[in-house]
Design a protein around this motif. Structure first.
Motif, PDB file in Angstrom:
ATOM      1  N   THR A 116       1.624 -39.495  10.765  1.00 13.03           N
ATOM      2  CA  THR A 116       1.381 -40.937  10.638  1.00 13.03           C
ATOM      3  C   THR A 116       1.555 -41.425   9.210  1.00 13.03           C
ATOM      4  O   THR A 116       1.996 -42.558   8.986  1.00 13.03           O
ATOM      5  N   ALA A 117       1.214 -40.581   8.255  1.00 16.26           N
ATOM      6  CA  ALA A 117       1.340 -40.992   6.856  1.00 16.26           C
ATOM      7  C   ALA A 117       2.793 -40.876   6.417  1.00 16.26           C
ATOM      8  O   ALA A 117       3.449 -39.853   6.655  1.00 16.26           O
ATOM      9  N   ALA A 118       3.284 -41.934   5.791  1.00 20.50           N
ATOM     10  CA  ALA A 118       4.661 -41.916   5.313  1.00 20.50           C
ATOM     11  C   ALA A 118       4.803 -40.908   4.180  1.00 20.50           C
ATOM     12  O   ALA A 118       3.855 -40.650   3.437  1.00 20.50           O
ATOM     13  N   GLY A 119       5.977 -40.372   4.073  1.00 22.31           N
ATOM     14  CA  GLY A 119       6.194 -39.412   3.002  1.00 22.31           C
ATOM     15  C   GLY A 119       7.203 -38.351   3.397  1.00 22.31           C
ATOM     16  O   GLY A 119       8.000 -38.528   4.322  1.00 22.31           O
ATOM     17  N   GLY A 120       7.106 -37.231   2.699  1.00 23.16           N
ATOM     18  CA  GLY A 120       8.070 -36.160   2.910  1.00 23.16           C
ATOM     19  C   GLY A 120       8.018 -35.576   4.304  1.00 23.16           C
ATOM     20  O   GLY A 120       9.046 -35.128   4.826  1.00 23.16           O
ATOM     21  N   ALA A 121       6.839 -35.554   4.949  1.00 22.41           N
ATOM     22  CA  ALA A 121       6.722 -34.978   6.290  1.00 22.41           C
ATOM     23  C   ALA A 121       7.544 -35.774   7.297  1.00 22.41           C
ATOM     24  O   ALA A 121       8.184 -35.196   8.185  1.00 22.41           O
ATOM     25  N   GLN A 122       7.527 -37.099   7.199  1.00 25.08           N
ATOM     26  CA  GLN A 122       8.325 -37.920   8.116  1.00 25.08           C
ATOM     27  C   GLN A 122       9.818 -37.690   7.896  1.00 25.08           C
ATOM     28  O   GLN A 122      10.595 -37.607   8.863  1.00 25.08           O
ATOM     29  N   THR A 123      10.206 -37.594   6.648  1.00 27.24           N
ATOM     30  CA  THR A 123      11.609 -37.310   6.356  1.00 27.24           C
ATOM     31  C   THR A 123      12.017 -35.952   6.916  1.00 27.24           C
ATOM     32  O   THR A 123      13.112 -35.787   7.476  1.00 27.24           O
ATOM     33  N   PHE A 124      11.114 -34.969   6.778  1.00 27.16           N
ATOM     34  CA  PHE A 124      11.376 -33.643   7.327  1.00 27.16           C
ATOM     35  C   PHE A 124      11.573 -33.695   8.833  1.00 27.16           C
ATOM     36  O   PHE A 124      12.509 -33.086   9.376  1.00 27.16           O
ATOM     37  N   VAL A 125      10.690 -34.419   9.539  1.00 26.80           N
ATOM     38  CA  VAL A 125      10.800 -34.520  10.995  1.00 26.80           C
ATOM     39  C   VAL A 125      12.116 -35.172  11.385  1.00 26.80           C
ATOM     40  O   VAL A 125      12.801 -34.737  12.323  1.00 26.80           O
ATOM     41  N   LEU A 126      12.495 -36.215  10.667  1.00 29.62           N
ATOM     42  CA  LEU A 126      13.755 -36.899  10.959  1.00 29.62           C
ATOM     43  C   LEU A 126      14.944 -35.957  10.786  1.00 29.62           C
ATOM     44  O   LEU A 126      15.780 -35.815  11.694  1.00 29.62           O
ATOM     45  N   LEU A 127      15.029 -35.292   9.646  1.00 28.00           N
ATOM     46  CA  LEU A 127      16.165 -34.418   9.375  1.00 28.00           C
ATOM     47  C   LEU A 127      16.183 -33.204  10.304  1.00 28.00           C
ATOM     48  O   LEU A 127      17.240 -32.797  10.790  1.00 28.00           O
ATOM     49  N   LEU A 128      14.985 -32.631  10.552  1.00 31.70           N
ATOM     50  CA  LEU A 128      14.925 -31.469  11.427  1.00 31.70           C
ATOM     51  C   LEU A 128      15.340 -31.834  12.847  1.00 31.70           C
ATOM     52  O   LEU A 128      16.082 -31.075  13.501  1.00 31.70           O
ATOM     53  N   THR A 129      14.911 -32.964  13.331  1.00 32.77           N
ATOM     54  CA  THR A 129      15.259 -33.377  14.691  1.00 32.77           C
ATOM     55  C   THR A 129      16.758 -33.595  14.824  1.00 32.77           C
ATOM     56  O   THR A 129      17.371 -33.173  15.813  1.00 32.77           O
ATOM     57  N   VAL A 130      17.360 -34.252  13.841  1.00 36.27           N
ATOM     58  CA  VAL A 130      18.809 -34.466  13.874  1.00 36.27           C
ATOM     59  C   VAL A 130      19.543 -33.127  13.823  1.00 36.27           C
ATOM     60  O   VAL A 130      20.519 -32.895  14.557  1.00 36.27           O
ATOM     61  N   ALA A 131      19.071 -32.207  12.961  1.00 37.54           N
ATOM     62  CA  ALA A 131      19.702 -30.893  12.863  1.00 37.54           C
ATOM     63  C   ALA A 131      19.575 -30.122  14.166  1.00 37.54           C
ATOM     64  O   ALA A 131      20.524 -29.476  14.628  1.00 37.54           O
ATOM     65  N   ILE A 132      18.395 -30.177  14.794  1.00 38.54           N
ATOM     66  CA  ILE A 132      18.180 -29.488  16.072  1.00 38.54           C
ATOM     67  C   ILE A 132      19.070 -30.082  17.154  1.00 38.54           C
ATOM     68  O   ILE A 132      19.688 -29.363  17.948  1.00 38.54           O
ATOM     69  N   ALA A 133      19.137 -31.414  17.202  1.00 39.48           N
ATOM     70  CA  ALA A 133      19.964 -32.076  18.212  1.00 39.48           C
ATOM     71  C   ALA A 133      21.430 -31.698  18.047  1.00 39.48           C
ATOM     72  O   ALA A 133      22.133 -31.423  19.027  1.00 39.48           O
TER      73      ALA A 133
END
Length: 328
Positions: A116-133
């Motif tokens: 929920t908190a903005a920051g590096g964790a959200q960016t990580f989730v975004l990049l990891l999800t795109v990489a996984i997809a």
């Protein structure tokens, strides 16, 4: 006006053997896909351990590992099963179902596990999800149904998250989402078409090779492929004519099959002169069997196509015909 390039077209229906091979390839890639997914799970634990509740991460990991266990069981069952065209489609749907369950686990990164908190964790989730997809889509590119069942649950939730995070500025996230999906689709269609061509070409080549091998082995004539003064390949009929095993024939020089070295040299000389002129060669020569009995053999040969120095010969036993010929 510049035209937009079209997506690779849907290929025609594969032959039965090529269709089976396509699904086999899908399952063959599963172990690599699972290893890549396990790396993703470890990264999620490492990055989100202090951001998301441990109990939630444990439940998510248990779900993901359960889906991997199910897919591994399907992989094992498929490997030990008989492959038939009337069942292979069901195996593809079973594989797609396993991929869909895994994609639901990845979709949780954009839902309950989304920080929920903005920051590096959200960016990580975004990049990891795109990489996984992207990685998952490449792994299952040979199956259209698996591609969509994996891509939509994995990628679309994170696109929705990104869309909501941008607030009123919707043009940019929409363009990014559409562009991302378009890239994935283009890559999948290109890989699918490439794989389709290879499956069909390899299956056709194997079928042709099997037919040629059947003709080669069932021919009533002896067939020999020669390189220099050695027979490098022959059929069973030639072994019967010479009274030798095929393995033995391949270890002997041509001189050891003729009645005399002079006749063997004459044969090699006749073949050389005929081939130099671009002609085929025919001739009658005496051969010696393994038991030292003699036979008259009619040779008919020509150089093999291409740059290879080999030649192919048809050899017939004409001993009876020669015995009936009146003495001049």
């Amino acid at each position: 006006m510049t035209s937009i390039p079209a997506l690779p077209s849907e290929p025609n229906k594969l032959s039965d053997n090529a269709e089976i091979r396509r699904v086999e390839t899908l399952f063959q890639r599963l172990p690599s896909s699972i290893v890549a997914a396990l790396i993703g799970i470890l990264l999620v634990f490492f990055i989100l351990f202090d951001v998301i509740g441990v109990d939630m991460l444990k439940a998510w990991a248990a779900f993901m590992l359960s889906t991997f266990a199910l897919r591994t069981w399907l992989w094992y069952m498929f490997r030990s099963s008989q492959k038939h065209i009337d069942t292979v489609k069901r195996w593809e749907w079973a594989f797609a179902g396993g991929a869909f369950l895994t994609s639901l686990g990845w979709a949780a990164l954009s839902g309950p596990l989304y920080p929920t908190a903005a920051g590096g964790a959200q960016t990580f989730v975004l990049l990891l999800t795109v990489a996984i997809a992207f990685t998952g889509s490449v792994m299952v590119a040979t199956s259209n149904v698996t591609f969509w069942l994996f891509l939509v649950p994995t990628l679309f939730p994170i696109i929705g998250r990104y869309f909501l995070a941008m607030g009123h500025n919707v043009i940019f996230p929409v363009a990014v989402g559409v562009g991302c999906v378009a890239v994935f689709v283009i890559v999948q269609r290109t890989l699918y078409r490439f794989a389709w061509d290879n499956f069909q070409r390899n299956t056709d080549a194997e079928s042709l090779l099997a037919e040629q091998q059947a003709i080669f082995q069932s021919s009533p004539l002896g067939i020999a492929v020669m390189h220099g003064d050695r027979i490098v390949k022959c059929n069973a009929r030639l072994g019967e004519l010479l009274g030798r095993r095929i393995q033995d024939i391949n270890t002997l020089t041509i001189h050891q099959h003729f009645v005399s070295i002079d006749e063997a040299q004459q044969f090699l000389s006749d073949a050389h002169h005929a081939f130099e002129k671009g002609n085929s060669m025919q001739g009658m020569y005496r051969l010696r069997r393994a038991d030292h009995s003699e036979l008259w053999a009619e040779f008919s040969g020509r150089p093999m196509a291409g740059d290879t120095p080999q030649s192919v010969w048809m050899i017939a036993d004409v001993t009876l015909r020669e015995a009936r010929r009146p003495v001049q």
